[in-house]
Scaffold this active site. Structure first.
Site, mmCIF file in Angstrom:
data_model
loop_
_atom_site.group_PDB
_atom_site.id
_atom_site.type_symbol
_atom_site.label_atom_id
_atom_site.label_comp_id
_atom_site.label_asym_id
_atom_site.label_seq_id
_atom_site.Cartn_x
_atom_site.Cartn_y
_atom_site.Cartn_z
ATOM 1 N N SER A 126 30.913 23.482 67.067
ATOM 2 C CA SER A 126 31.490 24.698 66.490
ATOM 3 C C SER A 126 32.433 24.315 65.362
ATOM 4 C CB SER A 126 32.270 25.491 67.544
ATOM 5 O OG SER A 126 32.982 26.564 66.949
ATOM 6 N N TYR A 139 39.059 25.467 73.991
ATOM 7 C CA TYR A 139 37.732 25.566 73.381
ATOM 8 C C TYR A 139 37.641 24.678 72.142
ATOM 9 C CZ TYR A 139 33.656 27.539 71.042
ATOM 10 O OH TYR A 139 32.445 27.699 70.410
#
Length: 270
Positions: A126, A139
């Site tokens: 990501s 995250y």
């Protein structure tokens, strides 16, 4: 017929990838955790497998059924949202188990099949691993770890003819924001020191769906890269996937932090 295995195919990116690769002529092994999702994948014509990516025994059974594997896509993951200190070590452990440890566990289990095919490992990272934001620390850290692991695996698997590609999506239309919001709401409460700025936490949980690229467009872009004779080491796809890393590299750290504080309600005293 080339064979591809994709983890986390219940919806979003995983399901779109399964559909696009199947239409491109791949035999697709599509995995999901929930029984009803596996049934839906089976009905759609995939080789559907119920799999918890952290279950070593299930991974051994899966590997036993695969002689060769041309493409492995480590897609399964989720986003733990909320203040790092509210979630604590336990929340980070859950995040890393799925987003990081499973990448190694799945790849290790399927390495013999990948080696026989001289296959390709695709790790879904990501841009959050590059541009770190508040209320998504666990995250962001997990995706930064995926980046490091991908670089290490690329070097270590090279002698066996197995290639590794990391993908850093930007905003992709999926259930990510819904699931992230649910995760955040489990932490948001009056007991939290961040309760007065809870809307900033909610805003971060929903940020991935700001003008998102469709999952199908993302899947077609990834398929194109997979089918290259020399797949790229790093692929960025989706809205913001190039701009956000560029911001992280070019903007002075203080200016970037000031912008993030303002965006997520952290420019106030509590």
């Amino acid at each position: 017929m080339p064979t591809a295995l994709i983890t986390g195919c219940s919806s979003g990116i995983g399901r779109a990838l399964a559909d696009v690769l199947k239409n491109a002529g791949y035999q697709v092994w599509a995995t999901a955790r929930k029984t009803e999702d596996v049934a839906a994948l089976n009905a759609a014509g995939f080789k559907a497998v119920q799999l918890d990516v952290n279950d070593s025994a299930a991974l051994e059974r899966l590997a036993a059924g695969l002689e060769e594997l041309d493409v492995l896509i480590n897609n399964a993951g989720y986003g733990a949202m909320g203040p790092l200190l509210d979630g604590g070590v336990e929340a980070m452990q859950r995040q890393f188990e799925t987003n990081v440890f499973a990448v190694v566990g799945v790849t290790r289990a399927l390495f013999p099949a990948l080696r026989r095919s001289k296959g390709l490992v695709v790790n879904i990272g990501s841009v959050s691993g590059v541009l770190v934001t508040p209320f998504a620390g666990a995250y962001c850290a997990s995706k930064a770890a995926v980046h490091a692991l991908s670089d290490a695996l690329r070097l270590e698997l090279a002698p066996f003819g197995v290639q590794v590609m990391e993908v850093q999506p930007g905003a992709i239309a999926s259930s990510f924001a819904k699931n992230a919001t649910h995760e955040a709401e489990q932490l948001i409460g009056e007991h939290s020191p961040w309760w007065p700025i809870r809307e900033g936490i909610r805003a971060r949980a929903k940020a991935s769906q700001d003008n998102p690229t469709s999952a199908t467009d993302f899947a077609h872009g990834l398929l194109k890269a997979i089918q290259q004779s020399k797949p790229p080491r790093l692929l960025r796809l989706g809205n913001g996937s190039r701009v956000l890393p560029l911001m992280s590299w070019l903007l002075p750290k203080g200016l970037l932090e000031s912008g993030l504080k303002k965006r997520f309600g952290l420019d106030t005293k509590l």
